[in-house]
Design an enzyme around this catalytic site. Structure first.
Site, PDB file in Angstrom:
ATOM      1  N   LYS A  13      46.584 -38.206  10.625  1.00  0.00           N
ATOM      2  CA  LYS A  13      47.452 -37.025  10.548  1.00  0.00           C
ATOM      3  C   LYS A  13      47.312 -36.163  11.793  1.00  0.00           C
ATOM      4  O   LYS A  13      48.306 -35.638  12.318  1.00  0.00           O
ATOM      5  CB  LYS A  13      47.102 -36.204   9.301  1.00  0.00           C
ATOM      6  N   HIS A  51      66.412 -78.594   1.436  1.00  0.00           N
ATOM      7  CA  HIS A  51      67.107 -77.373   1.027  1.00  0.00           C
ATOM      8  C   HIS A  51      66.590 -76.866  -0.324  1.00  0.00           C
ATOM      9  O   HIS A  51      67.352 -76.579  -1.247  1.00  0.00           O
ATOM     10  CB  HIS A  51      68.618 -77.593   0.995  1.00  0.00           C
TER      11      HIS A  51
END
Length: 522
Positions: free
Chosen positions: A143, A281
């Protein structure tokens, strides 16, 4: 003179669970005349390395208590980390309360994820690995990155030291902001893992799902070459599709490779005997078991050699030289197996682009792990479809009972069918798929497709079995299979016309089994 945005590092706090490289990092800081403040085990490790360390209790004036649960949670420390050095009020308060500033915070956290994923670990042991002071220190430094540098990963140590050395103990604003972003991602990941652990304990779907993912690898491209792609693993997961997977040969993996590997691993994991699945696939275009891995592969390949071109081959047994030679007879994108003999690797390496993956993962998937599918702006979350019903839970609904051989064929086909995209049909003969119909909007079309595949490869369907992932709404699908030679059909049942389907089966003199459980896969 310090330039705007730069911070001169004079004092560093070090408190790490992962002590990789921390002694070397601390030594580099000390060589720059940066004071080292440390806690508990980290302080002991630094002293053992010959460094001078100031204990945290000397810094705060308060001893470590409660077995180390409380050692850094003190106003003097957090004031020293959070103070805005350009705010006169903050500076006056720091002077009044004899606050010493901390310019760099090197902290990493208790290994909660590692403990939470262990087998046989007690709840108390997991809870004791929830870090409290560490995240607070990291967040405070992040912070206040305008004046304090948070360092949370050993991978950052060398770069931070290099910049400090080159800049006379100065760290740029750009570096501190980058370290802050890394720090907040680190604590977010940690909190997510804890949240997930509690959510899984409760069993129900929580009101809020917290998820964090970390990059495992960049991929060559996405579903199409113009799409960028990367693979991320979920934080806290016991295992993932590429966990413990080592690439021995070939190009880097693509997006589609990973999807197919996932499908193949799940399918061959259904079998205790040697098994092979060839994926194209996301769907299996061939699957079989056999007396050996070579036999399983040859029988899986025979199901649909044309579709197997460029497929992903997954096996649950080691690959030897003989099997490698068979694999080289056709084009594949990926071969994945538990291990490869040295001569098999040498043989497969002659195809430079063939991705050869050694799967050393021996852990089982967490059965409580959710199945998640992304939709626009949200997630669909469900329990995983992991279980297959026991034969004793199934119901024979025809007059003719299946023979033991037919039971074996049906149960094999049922396992494979679970891994085929809906609507799914699997035809099986001699414990190998001989025709697969996947992803059709009409179930009867899936039956036709599976039969056409089988006939195209001269498969003998006489005495074979058919599995369907959901019920047959009409008798036309089963009738097509019967006409092709199938004598046993396994399906969930549950249609309003079940009686018509069963009557057609009885008229044909075949066996039919209801599982009473559906296995849609979309």
């Amino acid at each position: 003179m310090t330039q705007p945005g730069q911070v001169r590092i004079r004092r560093a706090l070090l408190s790490v669970s992962d002590k990789t490289g921390v002694a070397e990092f601390a030594r580099g800081l000390a060589e720059l005349d940066i004071e080292l403040v440390s806690t508990g085990g980290t302080a002991a490790a630094l002293r053992e390395a010959g460094l001078t360390v100031r204990d945290i209790e000397d810094f705060t004036g308060f001893p470590e208590i409660m077995g180390g649960r409380v050692k850094t949670l003190h106003p003097k420390l957090y004031a020293g980390v959070l103070a805005l050095r350009d705010d006169p009020a903050h500076m006056a308060a720091a002077d009044e309360h004899e606050v010493e500033f901390v310019d760099l915070v090197c902290v990493n956290l208790y290994p909660f994820e590692a403990w939470a994923s262990r087998r046989g670990v007690t709840e108390h042991e997991v809870l004791e690995h929830i870090d409290i002071g560490g995240p607070t220190m990291i967040r405070a430094a992040a912070k206040n990155f305008a004046f304090t540098a948070p360092v949370v990963k050993p991978e950052s140590y060398d770069a931070v030291l290099q910049e400090l050395r080159e800049g006379e103990n100065l760290l740029s604003l750009t570096t501190r902001e980058s370290l802050a972003a890394e720090a907040f991602a680190y604590t977010a990941r940690y909190d997510t893992a804890i949240s997930r652990w509690f959510a899984e304990k409760q069993g129900d779907f929580p009101e809020v799902i917290m998820s964090a993912y970390e990059k495992v690898t960049d991929l060559s491209y996405g579903e199409n070459p113009h799409q960028r792609a990367a693979y991320y693993s979920q934080v806290g997961a016991r295992m993932h599709v590429l966990s413990q997977v080592r690439q021995l040969n070939g190009k880097e993996l693509s997006f589609n490779n990973v999807l197919d590997i996932n499908s193949g691993r799940l399918l061959v994991g259904e079998f205790e005997v040697p098994a092979c699945a060839i994926i194209k696939h996301i769907n299996p275009c061939g699957a079989a078991v056999g007396g050996s891995a070579l036999e399983a592969y040859r029988r899986a390949f025979a199901c649909d050699p044309l579709s197997a071109f460029g497929g992903v081959i997954c096996l649950n047994r080691p690959v030897d030289r003989e099997l490698a030679a068979a694999l080289l007879e056709q084009f594949a994108e990926v071969v994945l197996a538990p291990s490869f003999t040295e001569d098999a690797v040498q043989a497969l390496a002659t195809k430079h682009n063939l991705r050869v993956l050694e799967d050393n993962e021996r852990r089982r998937m967490n059965i409580s792990e959710w199945d998640v599918k992304r939709v626009m702006g949200g997630l669909l979350v469900q329990d995983r479809d992991l279980d297959l019903e026991d034969r004793s839970e199934m119901e024979v609904v025809t007059e003719r009972k299946p023979s033991e051989g037919e039971w074996g064929e049906m149960l094999f086909a049922w396992k494979v069918c679970k891994h085929v995209r809906s609507n799914a049909i699997v035809l099986a003969r001699d414990l190998a798929s001989v025709g697969i119909g996947a992803g059709q909007m009409s179930r009867v079309d899936s039956v036709r497709l599976a039969i056409d595949k089988a006939r195209a490869n001269d498969a003998d369907l006489a005495g074979g079995a058919m599995a369907s992932d959901a019920f047959f709404p009409f008798s036309d699908g089963p009738q097509l299979a019967v006409d092709a030679g199938v004598t046993a059909i396994i399906q969930p049942g549950g249609s309003v016309r079940d009686h018509e389907v069963v009557e057609a089966a009885d008229a044909a003199g075949i066996s039919m089994v209801f599982t009473h459980r559906r296995h849609f896969r979309h």
